[in-house]
Scaffold this motif. Sequence first.
Motif, mmCIF file in Angstrom:
data_model
loop_
_atom_site.group_PDB
_atom_site.id
_atom_site.type_symbol
_atom_site.label_atom_id
_atom_site.label_comp_id
_atom_site.label_asym_id
_atom_site.label_seq_id
_atom_site.Cartn_x
_atom_site.Cartn_y
_atom_site.Cartn_z
ATOM 1 N N ASP A 50 -47.421 4.307 -67.566
ATOM 2 C CA ASP A 50 -48.114 3.240 -66.871
ATOM 3 C C ASP A 50 -47.196 2.023 -66.886
ATOM 4 O O ASP A 50 -46.157 2.030 -67.532
ATOM 5 N N ALA A 51 -47.558 0.995 -66.132
ATOM 6 C CA ALA A 51 -46.656 -0.150 -66.002
ATOM 7 C C ALA A 51 -47.432 -1.396 -65.643
ATOM 8 O O ALA A 51 -48.582 -1.333 -65.198
ATOM 9 N N ASP A 52 -46.788 -2.544 -65.813
ATOM 10 C CA ASP A 52 -47.366 -3.829 -65.448
ATOM 11 C C ASP A 52 -47.244 -4.056 -63.934
ATOM 12 O O ASP A 52 -46.388 -3.458 -63.272
ATOM 13 N N PRO A 53 -48.061 -4.938 -63.377
ATOM 14 C CA PRO A 53 -48.000 -5.228 -61.931
ATOM 15 C C PRO A 53 -46.643 -5.739 -61.470
ATOM 16 O O PRO A 53 -46.330 -5.657 -60.275
ATOM 17 N N SER A 54 -45.835 -6.246 -62.378
ATOM 18 C CA SER A 54 -44.524 -6.775 -61.989
ATOM 19 C C SER A 54 -43.642 -5.712 -61.345
ATOM 20 O O SER A 54 -42.760 -6.048 -60.548
ATOM 21 N N VAL A 55 -43.860 -4.437 -61.668
ATOM 22 C CA VAL A 55 -43.010 -3.406 -61.062
ATOM 23 C C VAL A 55 -43.297 -3.278 -59.565
ATOM 24 O O VAL A 55 -42.394 -2.964 -58.780
ATOM 25 N N ILE A 56 -44.555 -3.510 -59.176
ATOM 26 C CA ILE A 56 -44.880 -3.487 -57.749
ATOM 27 C C ILE A 56 -44.345 -4.744 -57.074
ATOM 28 O O ILE A 56 -43.796 -4.695 -55.966
ATOM 29 N N ALA A 57 -44.477 -5.873 -57.744
ATOM 30 C CA ALA A 57 -43.943 -7.126 -57.194
ATOM 31 C C ALA A 57 -42.449 -7.010 -56.926
ATOM 32 O O ALA A 57 -41.941 -7.565 -55.948
ATOM 33 N N SER A 58 -41.740 -6.289 -57.777
ATOM 34 C CA SER A 58 -40.292 -6.150 -57.581
ATOM 35 C C SER A 58 -39.970 -5.333 -56.341
ATOM 36 O O SER A 58 -38.984 -5.601 -55.647
ATOM 37 N N ILE A 59 -40.805 -4.328 -56.038
ATOM 38 C CA ILE A 59 -40.617 -3.539 -54.820
ATOM 39 C C ILE A 59 -40.852 -4.413 -53.591
ATOM 40 O O ILE A 59 -40.081 -4.398 -52.622
ATOM 41 N N VAL A 60 -41.928 -5.189 -53.622
ATOM 42 C CA VAL A 60 -42.222 -6.094 -52.502
ATOM 43 C C VAL A 60 -41.081 -7.091 -52.327
ATOM 44 O O VAL A 60 -40.640 -7.370 -51.204
ATOM 45 N N PRO A 62 -43.388 5.564 -53.626
ATOM 46 C CA PRO A 62 -44.089 5.838 -54.891
ATOM 47 C C PRO A 62 -43.483 5.021 -56.027
ATOM 48 O O PRO A 62 -42.268 4.955 -56.178
ATOM 49 N N VAL A 63 -44.357 4.379 -56.808
ATOM 50 C CA VAL A 63 -43.934 3.643 -58.002
ATOM 51 C C VAL A 63 -44.822 4.165 -59.113
ATOM 52 O O VAL A 63 -45.862 3.597 -59.431
ATOM 53 N N THR A 64 -44.423 5.298 -59.699
ATOM 54 C CA THR A 64 -45.344 6.076 -60.540
ATOM 55 C C THR A 64 -44.773 6.468 -61.894
ATOM 56 O O THR A 64 -45.448 7.164 -62.646
ATOM 57 N N GLY A 65 -43.561 6.057 -62.213
ATOM 58 C CA GLY A 65 -42.974 6.466 -63.472
ATOM 59 C C GLY A 65 -42.663 7.952 -63.536
ATOM 60 O O GLY A 65 -42.524 8.527 -64.618
ATOM 61 N N TYR A 72 -46.508 0.294 -50.594
ATOM 62 C CA TYR A 72 -46.210 0.756 -51.955
ATOM 63 C C TYR A 72 -47.321 1.710 -52.380
ATOM 64 O O TYR A 72 -48.475 1.581 -51.974
ATOM 65 N N ALA A 73 -46.967 2.701 -53.184
ATOM 66 C CA ALA A 73 -47.917 3.721 -53.628
ATOM 67 C C ALA A 73 -47.865 3.796 -55.149
ATOM 68 O O ALA A 73 -47.162 4.628 -55.726
ATOM 69 N N PRO A 74 -48.603 2.898 -55.820
ATOM 70 C CA PRO A 74 -48.520 2.833 -57.284
ATOM 71 C C PRO A 74 -49.164 4.028 -57.974
ATOM 72 O O PRO A 74 -50.109 4.639 -57.459
ATOM 73 N N GLY A 75 -48.653 4.309 -59.164
ATOM 74 C CA GLY A 75 -49.337 5.188 -60.095
ATOM 75 C C GLY A 75 -50.295 4.353 -60.925
ATOM 76 O O GLY A 75 -51.019 3.516 -60.392
ATOM 77 N N VAL A 76 -50.276 4.560 -62.233
ATOM 78 C CA VAL A 76 -51.191 3.838 -63.118
ATOM 79 C C VAL A 76 -50.590 2.469 -63.448
ATOM 80 O O VAL A 76 -49.623 2.367 -64.211
ATOM 81 N N ILE A 77 -51.142 1.444 -62.840
ATOM 82 C CA ILE A 77 -50.693 0.073 -63.051
ATOM 83 C C ILE A 77 -51.768 -0.666 -63.846
ATOM 84 O O ILE A 77 -52.954 -0.594 -63.519
ATOM 85 N N LYS A 78 -51.344 -1.376 -64.871
ATOM 86 C CA LYS A 78 -52.279 -2.003 -65.808
ATOM 87 C C LYS A 78 -52.910 -3.269 -65.205
ATOM 88 O O LYS A 78 -52.440 -4.379 -65.411
ATOM 89 N N THR A 79 -53.958 -3.037 -64.431
ATOM 90 C CA THR A 79 -54.743 -4.125 -63.849
ATOM 91 C C THR A 79 -56.206 -3.877 -64.196
ATOM 92 O O THR A 79 -56.576 -2.820 -64.720
ATOM 93 N N PRO A 116 -56.075 1.812 -72.562
ATOM 94 C CA PRO A 116 -56.193 1.336 -71.174
ATOM 95 C C PRO A 116 -55.760 2.388 -70.156
ATOM 96 O O PRO A 116 -54.704 3.008 -70.305
ATOM 97 N N GLY A 117 -56.590 2.583 -69.159
ATOM 98 C CA GLY A 117 -56.288 3.575 -68.135
ATOM 99 C C GLY A 117 -56.587 5.001 -68.545
ATOM 100 O O GLY A 117 -56.292 5.942 -67.799
ATOM 101 N N GLY A 118 -57.205 5.186 -69.712
ATOM 102 C CA GLY A 118 -57.437 6.539 -70.218
ATOM 103 C C GLY A 118 -58.289 7.396 -69.310
ATOM 104 O O GLY A 118 -57.988 8.569 -69.064
ATOM 105 N N VAL A 119 -59.375 6.816 -68.789
ATOM 106 C CA VAL A 119 -60.263 7.585 -67.912
ATOM 107 C C VAL A 119 -59.553 7.927 -66.606
ATOM 108 O O VAL A 119 -59.645 9.054 -66.104
ATOM 109 N N LEU A 120 -58.825 6.962 -66.053
ATOM 110 C CA LEU A 120 -58.083 7.225 -64.816
ATOM 111 C C LEU A 120 -57.064 8.339 -65.030
ATOM 112 O O LEU A 120 -56.949 9.263 -64.212
ATOM 113 N N LYS A 121 -56.315 8.271 -66.130
ATOM 114 C CA LYS A 121 -55.316 9.310 -66.404
ATOM 115 C C LYS A 121 -55.980 10.676 -66.548
ATOM 116 O O LYS A 121 -55.475 11.691 -66.037
#
Length: 264
Positions: free
Chosen positions: A229-239, A256-259, A192-199, A213-218
């Motif tokens: 951005d998204a919660d980790p659950s979106v990656i869990a759903s891909i898995v 890619p899971v990037t919105g 999986y290749a996430p974008g900005v995930i809220k962790t 949250p994630g402002g500096v990364l963005k």
Amino acid sequence: MATSVPHTAYSPRVAIITGAAQGIGRETALRLAEDGLDVALNDIPSKTKALQGLVDEIKAKGRNSIFIVGDVSSEEDVKNIVSTTAEKLGSVDVMVANAGIGAAAELLEMEVAEFDRVIAINVRGVMLSYKYAAEQMVKQGRGGRIIGASSVLGKQGGPGFTAYSASKFAVRGMTQAAAKELAPHAITVNAYAPGVIKTDMINHPQDNELGGPGGVLKWRLGLQPDAPDADPSVIASIVSYLVKPEAYFITGQAIPVTGGVYME
């Protein structure tokens, strides 16, 4: 070449998740337990309390679970993670090589020791997880699912992420090569290749100055503060989908899971 294993022989029973104490790993563990899998959890020793709490949550869902502390950059530790899972839970059918660390430094400021640390965990750790999980799956003879953690920064490099981008591009290459090598054994290999995930990994002390949250990364990625951005659950759903029997025709991909921030 090995004799092909029928895809219909695959039925997931037991998953290993590295880096499982928090974030994407934790959410994936809970999702796979809900899907009916028993789950072996791995993280470093300082995460023992969190791992035990997660084991209790999974058992409350009616699934079996254990945790095994260890450093994925250590070959002996990874061997132990896989062998202990097979011994205590009965098999290894899914490997989610999720463990990884972030690193933000521009090339001219990059310390060799920090570069080596990122590569050791994000690349060698994934390689070892792939290798020893695959070895167990081949021995079992009924196929399997291997999934690694790449990133949108493994699709397109970003300023300030020299080491991290290198590590996540490497995961894509290993995933493609392993997918071809393991196909005769009915083992699929994806990432999986996430974008900005809220962790916790995306948090920075100056985030509030740049939109939250994630402002500096963005900002480093050249994105606006309101970029998706998204919660980790979106990656869990891909898995969750990739480990299902019907996903046998998907292999060698870094999804890619990037919105929509990155599109192929």
